[in-house]
Scaffold this active site. Structure first.
Site, PDB file in Angstrom:
ATOM      1  CD  GLN A  10      -2.772  -1.294   0.101  1.00  0.00           C
ATOM      2  OE1 GLN A  10      -3.337  -0.299  -0.332  1.00  0.00           O
ATOM      3  NE2 GLN A  10      -2.907  -2.481  -0.446  1.00  0.00           N
ATOM      4  CB  CYS A  11       4.063   1.976   1.505  1.00  0.00           C
ATOM      5  SG  CYS A  11       5.366   3.196   1.674  1.00  0.00           S
ATOM      6  CB  SER A  12       3.912   5.552  -3.105  1.00  0.00           C
ATOM      7  OG  SER A  12       4.305   6.526  -2.160  1.00  0.00           O
ATOM      8  NE  ARG A  15       2.405   1.343  -5.188  1.00  0.00           N
ATOM      9  CZ  ARG A  15       1.694   2.139  -4.403  1.00  0.00           C
ATOM     10  NH1 ARG A  15       1.171   1.679  -3.282  1.00  0.00           N
ATOM     11  NH2 ARG A  15       1.509   3.406  -4.721  1.00  0.00           N
TER      12      ARG A  15
END
Length: 113
Positions: A10-12, A15
């Site tokens: 969920q974390c940019s 990712r």
């Protein structure tokens, strides 16, 4: 080279770090720590490997920090226990390689490892 990423999809930043690792031709070991929480001992070993103060890995703005009763002045043992109980408190992504370990915020910092 072995690379492990403590990852939250969920974390940019997480990712991005994973993308950079894969672009370098490495398929890392992915630990989705929200699904597979680390123990306080494992977190302590990770912090020691990183060579940073424990409080740098805690997301104090998360509601779980208040629920756990911790703040930046809390002792290390309390912070490690809180992160083990509430893995959402762990700052991410943490990447471990043969060269070292570090918090990769922003995700492109993984290039340093």
């Amino acid at each position: 080279m072995t690379v492990t990423i403590y990852h939250n999809p969920q974390c940019s930043n997480s990712r991005r770090a994973l993308e950079v690792i894969r672009q370098s031709g490495i398929e890392p070991v992915i630990v989705e720590y929200l699904k597979t929480p680390l123990t306080a001992d494992q977190l302590g070993a990770l912090v020691a490997r990183m060579g940073v103060p424990v409080h740098t890995l805690v997301r104090f703005k998360e509601a779980a920090a208040a629920e756990a009763g911790i703040d930046a002045a809390s002792p290390d043992a309390a912070l490690l226990a809180a992160m083990a109980k509430f893995p959402v408190l762990i700052n991410r992504p943490i990447v471990v390689t043969d060269k070292g370990a570090g918090l990769c915020r922003p995700g492109d910092l993984v290039k340093n490892l």
